[in-house]
Design an enzyme around this catalytic site. Structure first.
Site, PDB file in Angstrom:
ATOM      1  N   ARG A  71       5.171 -23.223 -18.082  1.00 38.51           N
ATOM      2  CA  ARG A  71       4.478 -23.548 -16.820  1.00 38.51           C
ATOM      3  C   ARG A  71       5.355 -24.282 -15.820  1.00 38.51           C
ATOM      4  O   ARG A  71       4.844 -24.970 -14.927  1.00 38.51           O
ATOM      5  CB  ARG A  71       3.198 -24.338 -17.081  1.00 38.51           C
ATOM      6  CG  ARG A  71       2.206 -23.583 -17.962  1.00 38.51           C
ATOM      7  CD  ARG A  71       0.812 -24.157 -17.896  1.00 38.51           C
ATOM      8  NE  ARG A  71      -0.045 -23.473 -18.853  1.00 38.51           N
ATOM      9  CZ  ARG A  71      -0.248 -23.892 -20.104  1.00 38.51           C
ATOM     10  NH1 ARG A  71       0.345 -24.989 -20.545  1.00 38.51           N
ATOM     11  NH2 ARG A  71      -1.035 -23.205 -20.907  1.00 38.51           N
ATOM     12  N   LYS A 112      11.112 -18.583  -2.768  1.00 35.85           N
ATOM     13  CA  LYS A 112      10.360 -17.385  -3.124  1.00 35.85           C
ATOM     14  C   LYS A 112      11.014 -16.735  -4.321  1.00 35.85           C
ATOM     15  O   LYS A 112      12.206 -16.444  -4.311  1.00 35.85           O
ATOM     16  CB  LYS A 112      10.352 -16.396  -1.958  1.00 35.85           C
ATOM     17  CG  LYS A 112       9.338 -16.689  -0.902  1.00 35.85           C
ATOM     18  CD  LYS A 112       9.191 -15.463  -0.021  1.00 35.85           C
ATOM     19  CE  LYS A 112       8.222 -15.678   1.106  1.00 35.85           C
ATOM     20  NZ  LYS A 112       8.143 -14.465   1.964  1.00 35.85           N
ATOM     21  N   GLU A 140      20.831  -9.595   7.042  1.00 37.49           N
ATOM     22  CA  GLU A 140      19.977 -10.794   7.069  1.00 37.49           C
ATOM     23  C   GLU A 140      20.561 -11.856   7.995  1.00 37.49           C
ATOM     24  O   GLU A 140      19.817 -12.615   8.623  1.00 37.49           O
ATOM     25  CB  GLU A 140      19.794 -11.354   5.651  1.00 37.49           C
ATOM     26  CG  GLU A 140      19.024 -10.452   4.693  1.00 37.49           C
ATOM     27  CD  GLU A 140      17.493 -10.537   4.827  1.00 37.49           C
ATOM     28  OE1 GLU A 140      16.975 -11.358   5.618  1.00 37.49           O
ATOM     29  OE2 GLU A 140      16.801  -9.755   4.139  1.00 37.49           O
ATOM     30  N   LYS A 189      17.006 -20.827   8.188  1.00 39.47           N
ATOM     31  CA  LYS A 189      15.979 -20.550   7.179  1.00 39.47           C
ATOM     32  C   LYS A 189      15.339 -21.857   6.692  1.00 39.47           C
ATOM     33  O   LYS A 189      14.111 -21.940   6.553  1.00 39.47           O
ATOM     34  CB  LYS A 189      16.564 -19.778   6.001  1.00 39.47           C
ATOM     35  CG  LYS A 189      15.514 -19.530   4.927  1.00 39.47           C
ATOM     36  CD  LYS A 189      15.761 -18.324   4.081  1.00 39.47           C
ATOM     37  CE  LYS A 189      14.525 -18.026   3.233  1.00 39.47           C
ATOM     38  NZ  LYS A 189      14.684 -16.891   2.338  1.00 39.47           N
ATOM     39  N   GLU A 207       4.257 -19.875   3.402  1.00 39.38           N
ATOM     40  CA  GLU A 207       3.999 -18.722   4.259  1.00 39.38           C
ATOM     41  C   GLU A 207       2.536 -18.554   4.631  1.00 39.38           C
ATOM     42  O   GLU A 207       1.930 -17.525   4.402  1.00 39.38           O
ATOM     43  CB  GLU A 207       4.523 -17.431   3.588  1.00 39.38           C
ATOM     44  CG  GLU A 207       4.589 -16.276   4.568  1.00 39.38           C
ATOM     45  CD  GLU A 207       5.421 -15.099   4.050  1.00 39.38           C
ATOM     46  OE1 GLU A 207       6.366 -15.315   3.296  1.00 39.38           O
ATOM     47  OE2 GLU A 207       5.099 -13.976   4.453  1.00 39.38           O
ATOM     48  N   ARG A 228       6.383 -18.886   8.728  1.00 40.69           N
ATOM     49  CA  ARG A 228       7.397 -18.378   7.800  1.00 40.69           C
ATOM     50  C   ARG A 228       7.464 -16.864   7.772  1.00 40.69           C
ATOM     51  O   ARG A 228       8.511 -16.278   7.460  1.00 40.69           O
ATOM     52  CB  ARG A 228       7.138 -18.921   6.389  1.00 40.69           C
ATOM     53  CG  ARG A 228       8.196 -18.470   5.400  1.00 40.69           C
ATOM     54  CD  ARG A 228       8.145 -19.202   4.088  1.00 40.69           C
ATOM     55  NE  ARG A 228       9.146 -18.629   3.188  1.00 40.69           N
ATOM     56  CZ  ARG A 228       9.581 -19.206   2.091  1.00 40.69           C
ATOM     57  NH1 ARG A 228       9.111 -20.364   1.728  1.00 40.69           N
ATOM     58  NH2 ARG A 228      10.488 -18.621   1.346  1.00 40.69           N
ATOM     59  N   ASN A 259      10.377 -12.292   7.736  1.00 41.45           N
ATOM     60  CA  ASN A 259      10.224 -10.928   7.232  1.00 41.45           C
ATOM     61  C   ASN A 259      10.450  -9.865   8.301  1.00 41.45           C
ATOM     62  O   ASN A 259      10.049  -8.722   8.129  1.00 41.45           O
ATOM     63  CB  ASN A 259       8.832 -10.753   6.618  1.00 41.45           C
ATOM     64  CG  ASN A 259       8.760 -11.398   5.249  1.00 41.45           C
ATOM     65  OD1 ASN A 259       9.696 -11.295   4.466  1.00 41.45           O
ATOM     66  ND2 ASN A 259       7.664 -12.064   4.972  1.00 41.45           N
ATOM     67  N   HIS A 283      11.129  -6.315   7.315  1.00 40.71           N
ATOM     68  CA  HIS A 283      10.876  -6.188   5.869  1.00 40.71           C
ATOM     69  C   HIS A 283       9.682  -5.297   5.544  1.00 40.71           C
ATOM     70  O   HIS A 283       9.648  -4.688   4.480  1.00 40.71           O
ATOM     71  CB  HIS A 283      10.665  -7.570   5.239  1.00 40.71           C
ATOM     72  CG  HIS A 283      11.947  -8.330   5.050  1.00 40.71           C
ATOM     73  ND1 HIS A 283      12.799  -8.644   6.088  1.00 40.71           N
ATOM     74  CD2 HIS A 283      12.542  -8.830   3.929  1.00 40.71           C
ATOM     75  CE1 HIS A 283      13.849  -9.321   5.616  1.00 40.71           C
ATOM     76  NE2 HIS A 283      13.717  -9.453   4.313  1.00 40.71           N
ATOM     77  N   HIS A 336      10.648  -2.661   3.065  1.00 41.40           N
ATOM     78  CA  HIS A 336      10.082  -2.574   1.709  1.00 41.40           C
ATOM     79  C   HIS A 336       9.529  -1.181   1.443  1.00 41.40           C
ATOM     80  O   HIS A 336       9.628  -0.666   0.330  1.00 41.40           O
ATOM     81  CB  HIS A 336       8.976  -3.615   1.532  1.00 41.40           C
ATOM     82  CG  HIS A 336       9.498  -5.015   1.357  1.00 41.40           C
ATOM     83  ND1 HIS A 336       8.674  -6.118   1.386  1.00 41.40           N
ATOM     84  CD2 HIS A 336      10.752  -5.482   1.146  1.00 41.40           C
ATOM     85  CE1 HIS A 336       9.409  -7.212   1.208  1.00 41.40           C
ATOM     86  NE2 HIS A 336      10.669  -6.848   1.060  1.00 41.40           N
ATOM     87  N   HIS A 378      18.684  -3.760  -0.347  1.00 40.20           N
ATOM     88  CA  HIS A 378      17.663  -4.472   0.422  1.00 40.20           C
ATOM     89  C   HIS A 378      18.115  -4.683   1.876  1.00 40.20           C
ATOM     90  O   HIS A 378      17.363  -4.407   2.815  1.00 40.20           O
ATOM     91  CB  HIS A 378      17.375  -5.818  -0.256  1.00 40.20           C
ATOM     92  CG  HIS A 378      16.421  -6.687   0.500  1.00 40.20           C
ATOM     93  ND1 HIS A 378      15.105  -6.341   0.694  1.00 40.20           N
ATOM     94  CD2 HIS A 378      16.597  -7.878   1.131  1.00 40.20           C
ATOM     95  CE1 HIS A 378      14.499  -7.288   1.398  1.00 40.20           C
ATOM     96  NE2 HIS A 378      15.390  -8.232   1.680  1.00 40.20           N
TER      97      HIS A 378
END
Lengths: 359, 359
Positions: A118, A140, A182, A224, A234, A238, A242, A245, A249, A262
């Protein structure tokens, strides 16, 4: 060596940027609580840099897990290899995971750290430009699912990020370019001055000039870090990180993970976002042309794959994490250096952009 | 209907306890943000209660995932069925997962909710005594790994818990007893008066007297909520909730998950903890005898399996999540109603306890 701080209250952490950091224990030890460390790397990076990490961490119980290299291995099944390593070496809750590699290694290691018992600590040692400016910063973490990228994950901040620019010397050209996508993104979404600097210094970056790269990494990380500090999980601003993206994606998922890098998918996606922003009256067509030139100079794709039709995009975009109650939300550009998130885009305009940006 | 509140700041949530709650939409709707709901249940519980949930949630896009029943299915592989269901029905970040079942369903649903798109909401609808008094409260979620129980998970609080005592009418006797083990635990660790009440009312509980069960559930949940509110992520006091669990987890892992019920293993483990506490001079042997009688009255085991030797225990206890830097930590009893966590137990004493408590 430059040090930036990501300000997140009790989860704040430093980013170290510079040369010859990987083998230097002083960047690790203040951030390791226990006596156990598990280094996770891949078959490409381990032969190059694992020795340096071993050197830095010789005072710890050090175990290693080496994963296959590639986005197609960013899965729950491969993630299990990390848990196998932790449990077979009896790592306890005070262990620290070290991610040595690019974005895939960082995302998987971070997610494993978020879930193991955890939640345990981890340190990012990104060895690609993309991971140094993007995935290693912001907490992330995720793995992919056959039906969507990064769909299973957690927010889990590293204890520190060690970005050794020397590692970029061994980076393949194609991955350097993917990282630059990026870098360009930060200029586009929130830093017009940096965008201008990039337009004037792309040649030095491609020639791997160490100072130019270090500067680009530092400004990217600072941008960033500022956005993440404002919105860690987010719920708002935030999402501008993206840019490109949602389209990107969809390309990655349709082509099969690992076919398009990517950063390459994000590059094509950013041009789509710019094209759409122009159709909505926000960007001048000269802005779009200039972005296209810059991406092309960086050897990045500016068109989506020929074999993807509108539905191939739209069906995948519908499972994007930014979708709220069925409403597609897109990151677009109000101007160069200023992004916004909107759900108010007519479907016909999206389809026009997809047609205009198809190879 | 009784309502308790678990106080965790912005993650606070209510526990509703009473009859005929499952089919009543008023207990769900204030806690659902979006328009999509995924109910996760198992092959045993779904035929009994899924209809009632469908009735309560008829205003939502409702999808269902039915998992096989049993602790041996609390794995990453089976977890993936939940992600498959979410993605194939295009659930977005505002979806709510509903866990309809016992502890296994609750732990898996909670962990899936913690990870899907890096975190979505979930509601616990526990249908066993064990899950009503234990696993549905406190935000611990996890799946098992072949080398250790609950080793992969997250802290993720539900939006609410709906504990419908009517569901206990269909609970097999063996599972009722397993739930009573955790109920007895709350008396032992922090509530001497409740322990005395249990000693006087075990017969009513076993006869499923509705008022007695509701009272036992409420006091158990209140005790757990108080401990969790003080220490959400188990950095200290919360560990006392694991009385009997270090021994118990070793039994479960060695026997194969699902052979011993969790509550059965905890019962034997609690008697081991009591036996060890007596050897250390804290409990009187009459206390240990009384606990043994109470557990036996509840049809619970008081001895570990004959086929487990000392090493079978100790090697597994070494990967317990409470281990810190190689130091085994145990929850023991200072007196009836007062637990403590200690790493200061001579290995010989542990071995004596294991010998004394072997079938």
């Amino acid at each position: 060596m430059n040090k930036l701080q990501v300000e997140l209250g009790e989860r704040s952490y430093p980013i170290y940027i510079g040369r010859q950091l990987i083998s230097d224990s002083q960047f690790y030890t203040p951030h390791i609580r226990g006596s156990q460390v598990l280094v996770i790397s891949n078959e490409t990076v381990a032969p190059l840099y694992l020795g340096a990490v071993r050197h830095a961490l010789s005072d710890y119980q050090l175990n290693e897990v080496i994963l296959p290299d590639g986005e197609q291995f960013k899965t729950m099944d491969v993630l299990n290899h990390i848990f196998d390593g932790l449990l077979s070496h009896q790592h306890n809750r005070s262990t620290t995971l070290v991610a040595l590699g690019g974005g895939v290694i960082g995302d998987m290691t971070g997610f494993a750290a978020a879930c193991y018992q955890r939640g345990v600590d981890f340190i990012q040692v990104p060895t690609t430009l993309l991971s140094q400016v993007d995935s290693s910063v912001g907490g992330k973490t995720a793995v992919n699912h056959p039906l969507g990228k990064n769909m299973i994950g957690a927010f889990h901040q590293p204890r520190c990020v060690i970005a050794d620019t020397d590692t970029l010397e061994t980076l393949p050209d194609r991955e350097l370019s993917a990282g630059l996508a990026e870098v360009i993104k930060y200029g586009l979404i929130c830093d017009q001055a940096f965008y201008q600097w990039l337009a004037g210094n792309m040649e030095s970056l491609l020639a791997r000039n160490a100072d130019a790269l270090a500067y680009a990494i530092q400004v990217s990380c600072q941008n960033k870090a500022d956005v993440v500090a404002e919105d860690e999980k987010e719920s708002g601003i935030r999402a501008i990180l993206n840019l490109g993206h949602t389209f990107g994606h969809a390309i990655e998922a349709h082509q099969g993970y690992g076919q398009w890098l990517h950063g390459e998918a994000v590059a094509a996606g950013m041009l789509m976002a710019a094209d759409l922003s122009q159709r909505l009256g926000w960007l001048a067509s000269s802005d779009v042309d200039a972005l296209r030139s810059l991406l092309q100079q960086a050897s990045l794709p500016v068109l989506g794959p020929a074999n993807m039709d509108d539905d191939d995009y739209l069906s995948r975009m519908q499972v994007d994490k930014k979708v709220l109650d069925g409403q597609l939300r897109l990151v677009l550009l109000q101007s160069i250096g200023k992004a916004l998130v909107t759900s108010d885009v007519p479907r016909e305009q999206i389809i026009r952009t997809l047609s205009a940006c198809r190879a």
